[in-house]
Write an enzyme that holds these catalytic residues in place. Structure first.
Site, PDB file in Angstrom:
ATOM      1  N   GLU A  83       3.406   8.438   6.743  1.00 39.36           N
ATOM      2  CA  GLU A  83       2.708   8.275   5.470  1.00 39.36           C
ATOM      3  C   GLU A  83       2.599   6.792   5.155  1.00 39.36           C
ATOM      4  O   GLU A  83       3.517   6.210   4.555  1.00 39.36           O
ATOM      5  CB  GLU A  83       3.501   8.939   4.336  1.00 39.36           C
ATOM      6  CG  GLU A  83       3.433  10.429   4.300  1.00 39.36           C
ATOM      7  CD  GLU A  83       3.568  10.947   2.863  1.00 39.36           C
ATOM      8  OE1 GLU A  83       2.761  11.789   2.492  1.00 39.36           O
ATOM      9  OE2 GLU A  83       4.447  10.501   2.128  1.00 39.36           O
TER      10      GLU A  83
ATOM     11  N   HIS B 270      10.790   9.359   1.426  1.00 43.09           N
ATOM     12  CA  HIS B 270       9.421   9.165   0.940  1.00 43.09           C
ATOM     13  C   HIS B 270       9.258   7.728   0.433  1.00 43.09           C
ATOM     14  O   HIS B 270      10.180   7.179  -0.175  1.00 43.09           O
ATOM     15  CB  HIS B 270       9.126  10.169  -0.186  1.00 43.09           C
ATOM     16  CG  HIS B 270       7.658  10.242  -0.498  1.00 43.09           C
ATOM     17  ND1 HIS B 270       7.031   9.287  -1.247  1.00 43.09           N
ATOM     18  CD2 HIS B 270       6.705  11.139  -0.140  1.00 43.09           C
ATOM     19  CE1 HIS B 270       5.737   9.595  -1.339  1.00 43.09           C
ATOM     20  NE2 HIS B 270       5.520  10.715  -0.671  1.00 43.09           N
TER      21      HIS B 270
ATOM     22  N   GLU C 144       7.788   6.536  -2.024  1.00 45.59           N
ATOM     23  CA  GLU C 144       7.998   6.373  -3.469  1.00 45.59           C
ATOM     24  C   GLU C 144       9.487   6.248  -3.798  1.00 45.59           C
ATOM     25  O   GLU C 144       9.873   5.554  -4.726  1.00 45.59           O
ATOM     26  CB  GLU C 144       7.348   7.538  -4.227  1.00 45.59           C
ATOM     27  CG  GLU C 144       5.833   7.369  -4.271  1.00 45.59           C
ATOM     28  CD  GLU C 144       5.054   8.656  -4.371  1.00 45.59           C
ATOM     29  OE1 GLU C 144       5.641   9.704  -4.690  1.00 45.59           O
ATOM     30  OE2 GLU C 144       3.833   8.613  -4.124  1.00 45.59           O
TER      31      GLU C 144
ATOM     32  N   SER D 297      -3.701  10.575   0.986  1.00 46.16           N
ATOM     33  CA  SER D 297      -5.089  10.865   0.579  1.00 46.16           C
ATOM     34  C   SER D 297      -5.762  11.936   1.443  1.00 46.16           C
ATOM     35  O   SER D 297      -6.946  11.813   1.781  1.00 46.16           O
ATOM     36  CB  SER D 297      -5.924   9.578   0.559  1.00 46.16           C
ATOM     37  OG  SER D 297      -5.425   8.685  -0.409  1.00 46.16           O
TER      38      SER D 297
ATOM     39  N   LYS E  78       5.464  16.181  -6.306  1.00 40.97           N
ATOM     40  CA  LYS E  78       6.024  14.982  -6.958  1.00 40.97           C
ATOM     41  C   LYS E  78       6.493  15.342  -8.366  1.00 40.97           C
ATOM     42  O   LYS E  78       7.102  16.387  -8.540  1.00 40.97           O
ATOM     43  CB  LYS E  78       5.006  13.838  -6.916  1.00 40.97           C
ATOM     44  CG  LYS E  78       4.515  13.584  -5.478  1.00 40.97           C
ATOM     45  CD  LYS E  78       3.682  12.361  -5.324  1.00 40.97           C
ATOM     46  CE  LYS E  78       3.235  12.222  -3.874  1.00 40.97           C
ATOM     47  NZ  LYS E  78       2.492  11.016  -3.593  1.00 40.97           N
TER      48      LYS E  78
ATOM     49  N   ASN F 257       3.534  18.375  -1.688  1.00 41.05           N
ATOM     50  CA  ASN F 257       4.528  17.588  -2.428  1.00 41.05           C
ATOM     51  C   ASN F 257       4.007  17.413  -3.857  1.00 41.05           C
ATOM     52  O   ASN F 257       3.121  16.600  -4.102  1.00 41.05           O
ATOM     53  CB  ASN F 257       4.714  16.228  -1.733  1.00 41.05           C
ATOM     54  CG  ASN F 257       5.705  15.343  -2.465  1.00 41.05           C
ATOM     55  OD1 ASN F 257       6.349  15.781  -3.425  1.00 41.05           O
ATOM     56  ND2 ASN F 257       5.839  14.099  -2.027  1.00 41.05           N
TER      57      ASN F 257
ATOM     58  N   GLY G  34      -2.147   8.271  -2.514  1.00 42.18           N
ATOM     59  CA  GLY G  34      -2.707   8.293  -3.869  1.00 42.18           C
ATOM     60  C   GLY G  34      -3.804   7.265  -4.112  1.00 42.18           C
ATOM     61  O   GLY G  34      -4.159   6.989  -5.257  1.00 42.18           O
TER      62      GLY G  34
HETATM   63  P1  13P Z   1      -1.505  11.850  -1.775  1.00 46.51           P
HETATM   64  O1  13P Z   1      -1.950  13.048  -0.997  1.00 46.51           O
HETATM   65  O2  13P Z   1      -1.686  11.998  -3.256  1.00 46.51           O
HETATM   66  O3  13P Z   1      -2.111  10.586  -1.229  1.00 46.51           O
HETATM   67  O4  13P Z   1       0.079  11.718  -1.590  1.00 46.51           O
HETATM   68  C1  13P Z   1       0.606  11.790  -0.313  1.00 46.51           C
HETATM   69  C2  13P Z   1       2.069  11.907  -0.414  1.00 46.51           C
HETATM   70  O5  13P Z   1       2.747  10.993  -0.850  1.00 46.51           O
HETATM   71  C3  13P Z   1       2.687  13.163  -0.008  1.00 46.51           C
HETATM   72  O6  13P Z   1       4.059  13.031   0.115  1.00 46.51           O
END
Ligand code: 13P
Length: 251
Positions: A166, A94, A96, A212, A10, A8, A172
């Site tokens: 997740e 997601h 976010e 992570s 982003k 992803n 992150g």
């Molecule tokens: P990270 O791997 O940066 O923690 O992000 C995970 C994520 O949100 C994947 O969709």
């Protein structure tokens, strides 16, 4: 079932050149990989950079889509548009998007149903925030996300869905969910799915972990925590690290 590794990206990278560089580096690293399904979900504007992926087995996914097929919906991308662009998957729900764009379970449910209706496979993200976990609400939050997000999704349709666990607190932060806890969570989600659908559906369900993930912990989620894949953010922007992750899974 092959493990599913989803990148992803982003809102990265910032230039087309950067996107091409990243895509091509990953593509080179995937040449000998056979037993892992690799999906890249770039920002919509870079989906076209990946049109030479046929030489490899990399698949494409969207990071979001709208629930309507077409019409006056400024700024939105429909499931059919993603499909016609060569996408096989779409990430939906997601954290976010839940946090920054106020996406509700009801909106996510509409998106899931719209994606399935055009044969685009949803990667349905669920997970609790740090605050919810600290208040002991993890189980009720996951249950509610599953119940509302999968409302009126039939037994037949559920086969198209991958669930991504997740936890928002692990995304992150460099603080991944430890393997033992991840194992508990995968069992919990499978139990919820067994209750909602059936035991055999729950057993067959493909579940992936995100938060992570790096080349050191990636294998544990699959070998020890009953996940069938990974959803990777930060580490998917570093081609060497991402290739390393895929190789540890395929080994
Ligand atoms: P990270 O791997 O940066 O923690 O992000 C995970 C994520 O949100 C994947 O969709």
């Amino acid at each position: 079932m092959k493990p599913l590794i989803v990148a992803n990206w982003k809102c990265n990278p910032q230039t087309l050149k950067g996107a091409k560089l990243l895509f091509n580096s990953i593509k080179r690293g995937m040449k000998k990989i056979r037993n892992v399904e690799v999906v890249i979900c770039p920002p919509f504007v870079y989906l076209l950079t990946s049109d030479k992926r046929q030489a490899t087995k990399i698949k494409l996914g969207g990071q979001n889509c709208f629930w309507k097929g077409k019409g006056p919906f400024t700024g939105e991308v429909s499931p059919k548009q993603l499909l016609n662009f060569g996408c096989k998957y779409v990430i939906l729900g997601h954290s976010e998007r839940r946090i920054y764009f106020d996406e509700t379970d009801e909106m996510i449910n509409k998106k899931i149903k719209a994606a399935i209706s055009v044969k685009l496979n949803p990667i349905f993200c669920i997970g609790e925030t740090k605050e919810e976990r600290e208040k002991g609400q993890t189980q009720s939050i996951l249950k509610s996300q599953i119940e509302k997000g999968l409302k009126k999704v039939s037994k037949k349709e559920i086969e198209k869905i991958t669930i991504a666990y997740e936890p928002a607190w692990a995304i992150g932060t460099g603080k991944p969910c430890d393997t033992e806890e991840a194992q508990k969570m995968s069992l919990l989600i499978r139990k919820m799915m067994a209750r909602k659908y059936s035991l055999s559906i729950a057993k067959k369900l493909r579940m992936i972990y995100g938060g992570s993930v790096n080349s050191k912990n990636a294998r544990d989620y699959i070998k020890e925590a009953d996940f069938q894949g990974l959803l990777i953010g930060g580490a998917s922007l570093d081609p060497k690290e991402f290739i390393k992750i895929v190789k540890t899974i395929s080994a």
